[in-house]
Scaffold this motif. Structure first.
Motif, PDB file in Angstrom:
ATOM      1  N   TYR A   1      -9.339   3.211   0.538  1.00 15.93           N
ATOM      2  CA  TYR A   1      -8.261   3.814   1.315  1.00 15.93           C
ATOM      3  C   TYR A   1      -7.373   2.753   1.969  1.00 15.93           C
ATOM      4  CZ  TYR A   1     -10.744   8.304   0.965  1.00 15.93           C
ATOM      5  OH  TYR A   1     -11.359   9.440   0.511  1.00 15.93           O
TER       6      TYR A   1
ATOM      7  N   HIS B   1       0.835  -1.208   0.000  1.00 13.73           N
ATOM      8  CA  HIS B   1       0.000   0.000   0.000  1.00 13.73           C
ATOM      9  C   HIS B   1       0.872   1.260   0.000  1.00 13.73           C
ATOM     10  CE1 HIS B   1      -3.563   2.504   1.092  1.00 13.73           C
ATOM     11  NE2 HIS B   1      -2.621   3.249   1.646  1.00 13.73           N
TER      12      HIS B   1
ATOM     13  N   HIS C   1      -5.717   9.152  -1.660  1.00 17.58           N
ATOM     14  CA  HIS C   1      -6.354   7.894  -2.058  1.00 17.58           C
ATOM     15  C   HIS C   1      -7.469   8.098  -3.080  1.00 17.58           C
ATOM     16  CE1 HIS C   1      -4.774   6.916   2.052  1.00 17.58           C
ATOM     17  NE2 HIS C   1      -4.257   5.940   1.352  1.00 17.58           N
TER      18      HIS C   1
ATOM     19  N   HIS D   1       1.747   4.618  -2.908  1.00 11.15           N
ATOM     20  CA  HIS D   1       1.965   6.062  -2.695  1.00 11.15           C
ATOM     21  C   HIS D   1       3.350   6.480  -3.192  1.00 11.15           C
ATOM     22  CE1 HIS D   1      -1.750   6.687  -0.563  1.00 11.15           C
ATOM     23  NE2 HIS D   1      -1.441   5.878   0.436  1.00 11.15           N
TER      24      HIS D   1
HETATM   25 ZN   LIG Z   1      -2.544   5.244   1.977  1.00 11.01          ZN
END
Ligand SMILES: [Zn+2]
Length: 185
Positions: free
Chosen positions: A165, A98, A117, A102
């Motif tokens: 998210y 995750h 997100h 980003h």
């Molecule tokens: Zn995140």
């Protein structure tokens, strides 16, 4: 490659086996999901993160933080002996992935949208990676009239805000993270 080795060595010095594990996983995930396109930075095992916040990415420092709660035994409850042997590897790998989404977005032009997100690039990454993982989900940018955040997906099958998210850990099968080492004998 030399840069990677330098970061990894520093992490092993600081975090031992957990440091080595984080970099080996980062390298594996980078190859599997980003065509080795992520640029390596610090990966830190953070003491101070709250139990509910298991990871973060700090773009200014190109730093990924992972919570040491990931190395805390779930059974018996309240045991304070944290350590690498208690690491929930599947969960930690998903948290790392995750944060790498980003990282990858930041390193390839950034994002425009409501937040880090709920934007077109994050949504595209979720759809792309879910397909590679064989996860039968689909995501779309959520508008003001979007789905109730308590459910996993809306009537058309798109992920809710909460699920978007928290991708990919929001969409794993129940029991996916349970491991033998964390069950009582
Ligand atoms: Zn995140």
């Amino acid at each position: 490659m030399e840069r990677f080795a330098g970061f990894r060595t520093a992490a092993v010095r600081r975090f031992g086996a957990a440091g080595a594990w984080a970099y080996d996983q980062w390298e594996r995930l980078n190859e599997a999901f980003f065509g080795s396109g992520c640029i390596v930075g610090e990966i830190i095992w953070e003491k101070a993160l709250q139990a509910k916040r298991l990871g973060y990415y700090a773009p200014g420092k190109n730093r990924i933080g992972l919570s040491r709660h990931l190395m805390r035994p779930l059974y018996p409850a309240g045991v304070l002996s944290w350590g690498f042997r208690h690491l929930n590897r599947k969960l930690a790998a998903d948290i790392l992935l995750h944060e790498m989404i980003h990282q990858h977005i930041h390193q390839t032009g950034g994002w425009n949208g409501e937040n880090s997100h709920n934007n077109d690039r994050f949504v595209r990454e979720v759809n792309r990676i879910a397909k590679l993982m064989g996860l039968p989900i689909k995501a779309a940018v959520i508008g003001k009239t979007g789905t109730c955040s308590q459910v996993r997906s809306d009537a058309r099958g798109y992920l809710s805000a909460a699920a978007l998210y928290d991708f990919p850990y929001s969409v794993r099968e129940p029991g996916y993270y349970a491991t033998c080492t964390q069950r009582p004998g």
